[in-house]
Design a protein around this motif. Structure first.
Motif, PDB file in Angstrom:
ATOM      1  N   MET A 153       0.846  -1.196   0.000  1.00  0.00           N
ATOM      2  CA  MET A 153       0.000   0.000   0.000  1.00  0.00           C
ATOM      3  C   MET A 153       0.878   1.241   0.000  1.00  0.00           C
ATOM      4  O   MET A 153       1.810   1.356   0.801  1.00  0.00           O
ATOM      5  CB  MET A 153      -0.894   0.011   1.244  1.00  0.00           C
ATOM      6  N   PRO A 154       0.596   2.220  -0.909  1.00  0.00           N
ATOM      7  CA  PRO A 154       1.364   3.468  -0.899  1.00  0.00           C
ATOM      8  C   PRO A 154       1.057   4.279   0.347  1.00  0.00           C
ATOM      9  O   PRO A 154      -0.040   4.207   0.911  1.00  0.00           O
ATOM     10  CB  PRO A 154       0.885   4.179  -2.168  1.00  0.00           C
ATOM     11  N   ARG A 155       2.047   5.036   0.776  1.00  0.00           N
ATOM     12  CA  ARG A 155       1.831   5.922   1.915  1.00  0.00           C
ATOM     13  C   ARG A 155       0.988   7.109   1.466  1.00  0.00           C
ATOM     14  O   ARG A 155       1.032   7.537   0.308  1.00  0.00           O
ATOM     15  CB  ARG A 155       3.173   6.392   2.471  1.00  0.00           C
ATOM     16  N   THR A 156       0.236   7.669   2.413  1.00  0.00           N
ATOM     17  CA  THR A 156      -0.638   8.804   2.110  1.00  0.00           C
ATOM     18  C   THR A 156      -0.078  10.077   2.732  1.00  0.00           C
ATOM     19  O   THR A 156       0.399  10.076   3.866  1.00  0.00           O
ATOM     20  CB  THR A 156      -2.060   8.572   2.641  1.00  0.00           C
ATOM     21  N   ALA A 157      -0.135  11.158   1.965  1.00  0.00           N
ATOM     22  CA  ALA A 157       0.249  12.479   2.464  1.00  0.00           C
ATOM     23  C   ALA A 157      -0.918  13.433   2.213  1.00  0.00           C
ATOM     24  O   ALA A 157      -1.464  13.474   1.106  1.00  0.00           O
ATOM     25  CB  ALA A 157       1.504  12.990   1.765  1.00  0.00           C
ATOM     26  N   VAL A 158      -1.295  14.160   3.237  1.00  0.00           N
ATOM     27  CA  VAL A 158      -2.361  15.153   3.132  1.00  0.00           C
ATOM     28  C   VAL A 158      -1.763  16.527   3.374  1.00  0.00           C
ATOM     29  O   VAL A 158      -0.990  16.716   4.327  1.00  0.00           O
ATOM     30  CB  VAL A 158      -3.486  14.873   4.152  1.00  0.00           C
ATOM     31  N   ALA A 159      -2.093  17.473   2.498  1.00  0.00           N
ATOM     32  CA  ALA A 159      -1.634  18.855   2.637  1.00  0.00           C
ATOM     33  C   ALA A 159      -2.835  19.749   2.896  1.00  0.00           C
ATOM     34  O   ALA A 159      -3.753  19.808   2.069  1.00  0.00           O
ATOM     35  CB  ALA A 159      -0.903  19.311   1.384  1.00  0.00           C
ATOM     36  N   VAL A 160      -2.844  20.406   4.047  1.00  0.00           N
ATOM     37  CA  VAL A 160      -3.906  21.366   4.361  1.00  0.00           C
ATOM     38  C   VAL A 160      -3.492  22.704   3.768  1.00  0.00           C
ATOM     39  O   VAL A 160      -2.461  23.272   4.124  1.00  0.00           O
ATOM     40  CB  VAL A 160      -4.125  21.487   5.881  1.00  0.00           C
ATOM     41  N   ARG A 161      -4.323  23.206   2.857  1.00  0.00           N
ATOM     42  CA  ARG A 161      -4.022  24.420   2.090  1.00  0.00           C
ATOM     43  C   ARG A 161      -5.006  25.525   2.467  1.00  0.00           C
ATOM     44  O   ARG A 161      -6.204  25.296   2.542  1.00  0.00           O
ATOM     45  CB  ARG A 161      -4.110  24.089   0.596  1.00  0.00           C
ATOM     46  N   HIS A 162      -4.486  26.729   2.690  1.00  0.00           N
ATOM     47  CA  HIS A 162      -5.333  27.848   3.103  1.00  0.00           C
ATOM     48  C   HIS A 162      -5.625  28.816   1.966  1.00  0.00           C
ATOM     49  O   HIS A 162      -6.686  29.456   1.958  1.00  0.00           O
ATOM     50  CB  HIS A 162      -4.686  28.588   4.277  1.00  0.00           C
ATOM     51  N   VAL A 163      -4.708  28.982   1.038  1.00  0.00           N
ATOM     52  CA  VAL A 163      -4.927  29.758  -0.181  1.00  0.00           C
ATOM     53  C   VAL A 163      -4.298  28.978  -1.333  1.00  0.00           C
ATOM     54  O   VAL A 163      -3.252  28.340  -1.149  1.00  0.00           O
ATOM     55  CB  VAL A 163      -4.329  31.187  -0.099  1.00  0.00           C
ATOM     56  N   PRO A 164      -4.889  29.001  -2.522  1.00  0.00           N
ATOM     57  CA  PRO A 164      -4.438  28.118  -3.596  1.00  0.00           C
ATOM     58  C   PRO A 164      -2.976  28.291  -3.992  1.00  0.00           C
ATOM     59  O   PRO A 164      -2.316  27.303  -4.344  1.00  0.00           O
ATOM     60  CB  PRO A 164      -5.371  28.473  -4.766  1.00  0.00           C
ATOM     61  N   PHE A 165      -2.459  29.515  -3.931  1.00  0.00           N
ATOM     62  CA  PHE A 165      -1.100  29.719  -4.436  1.00  0.00           C
ATOM     63  C   PHE A 165      -0.028  29.354  -3.418  1.00  0.00           C
ATOM     64  O   PHE A 165       1.143  29.225  -3.782  1.00  0.00           O
ATOM     65  CB  PHE A 165      -0.898  31.167  -4.912  1.00  0.00           C
ATOM     66  N   GLU A 166      -0.379  29.160  -2.165  1.00  0.00           N
ATOM     67  CA  GLU A 166       0.591  28.664  -1.182  1.00  0.00           C
ATOM     68  C   GLU A 166       0.397  27.156  -1.078  1.00  0.00           C
ATOM     69  O   GLU A 166      -0.228  26.636  -0.159  1.00  0.00           O
ATOM     70  CB  GLU A 166       0.414  29.362   0.169  1.00  0.00           C
ATOM     71  N   ASP A 167       0.964  26.463  -2.077  1.00  0.00           N
ATOM     72  CA  ASP A 167       0.780  25.021  -2.178  1.00  0.00           C
ATOM     73  C   ASP A 167       2.065  24.289  -1.792  1.00  0.00           C
ATOM     74  O   ASP A 167       2.983  24.884  -1.213  1.00  0.00           O
ATOM     75  CB  ASP A 167       0.310  24.649  -3.586  1.00  0.00           C
ATOM     76  N   LEU A 168       2.147  23.023  -2.140  1.00  0.00           N
ATOM     77  CA  LEU A 168       3.321  22.224  -1.783  1.00  0.00           C
ATOM     78  C   LEU A 168       4.573  22.631  -2.554  1.00  0.00           C
ATOM     79  O   LEU A 168       5.686  22.314  -2.134  1.00  0.00           O
ATOM     80  CB  LEU A 168       3.034  20.735  -2.021  1.00  0.00           C
ATOM     81  N   GLY A 169       4.401  23.305  -3.689  1.00  0.00           N
ATOM     82  CA  GLY A 169       5.548  23.782  -4.445  1.00  0.00           C
ATOM     83  C   GLY A 169       6.520  22.661  -4.779  1.00  0.00           C
ATOM     84  O   GLY A 169       6.132  21.597  -5.269  1.00  0.00           O
TER      85      GLY A 169
END
Length: 236
Positions: free
Chosen positions: A1-17
């Motif tokens: 099973m692949p590991r899961t990563a969740v990113a909580v984003r507050h504004v669209p342009f401040e993403d994981l980059g």
């Protein structure tokens, strides 16, 4: 099973980059949760193999106006009680700090732009050691204190608490190693009012991004690779 990563984003342009592709390389399937829109307190967020809480133009002190921040702090509290891998960036780091019982408050000033960090001895020995003296991107006005039991990793002259590590799987960064310098224009547009309010020239930020961005990106990738390797080792 692949590991899961969740990113909580507050504004669209401040993403994981630049962090997004690195998560894929390390075997994570990543999805975003948009704060204020998507539910925060749910098993997919609390129990994800890795959680990244990103930045945004609001603060921990705005809970009364933005109640979803309380949900984030609650979810973080559940993860941290289990010592699950968590990365907080800027606002995200402030939320992690608050969930660990630290104080978070406005400083009455801002630190916006590229400037180097001073690493503590613990910071030099941590994954942040790869940064050296390269200028990093700052974009904040609030500040956390270092949570009890955490290691203080970095400072700047105006903001003495820039980074902390709690255990081996929780990292809080006041600055933005994830930001893709080639996409900085999105930040300049999204934060145009803030730049104008503080009389900061976007031309300077563009020039500094071109000057420092490539080296910073290379070093930031080294930091994230090292941290992800450390998290996987701890999780085994």
């Amino acid at each position: 099973m692949p590991r899961t990563a969740v990113a909580v984003r507050h504004v669209p342009f401040e993403d994981l980059g630049i962090l997004g592709p690195l998560l894929t390389q390390h075997g994570y399937q990543t999805r975003y949760v948009d704060a204020g829109i998507d539910p925060i307190v749910e098993p997919e967020v609390v129990d994800a193999d890795l959680l990244v809480v990103l930045g945004g133009p609001i603060g921990v002190g705005d809970v009364a106006r933005y109640p979803f921040l309380a949900d984030e702090i609650q979810a973080l509290g559940g993860r941290l009680a289990l010592e699950l891998p968590t990365l907080g960036v800027c606002l995200g780091a402030q939320l992690v700090a608050r969930a660990l019982g630290a104080q978070v408050a406005s400083t009455g000033q801002v630190e916006i732009g590229y400037a180097p960090l001073t690493l503590t001895r613990a910071g030099e020995e941590s994954v942040l050691g790869a940064l050296g003296d390269v200028p990093v991107l700052h974009w904040h006005g609030d500040q956390f204190t270092i949570p009890a039991g955490a290691r203080h990793l970095a400072r700047t002259p105006g903001f003495p608490y820039q980074a902390f590590e709690w255990g081996n799987a929780v990292l809080g960064l006041q600055f933005h190693l994830e930001a893709d310098h080639s996409q900085l224009e999105r930040w300049l547009i999204g934060h145009a009012h803030e730049l104008a309010a503080h009389r900061l020239d976007p031309h300077t930020l563009r020039a500094d991004a071109q000057r420092h961005g490539p080296d910073l990106a290379a070093r930031s990738r080294r930091v994230f690779h090292a941290w992800l390797d450390q998290v996987v080792a701890v999780s085994r």
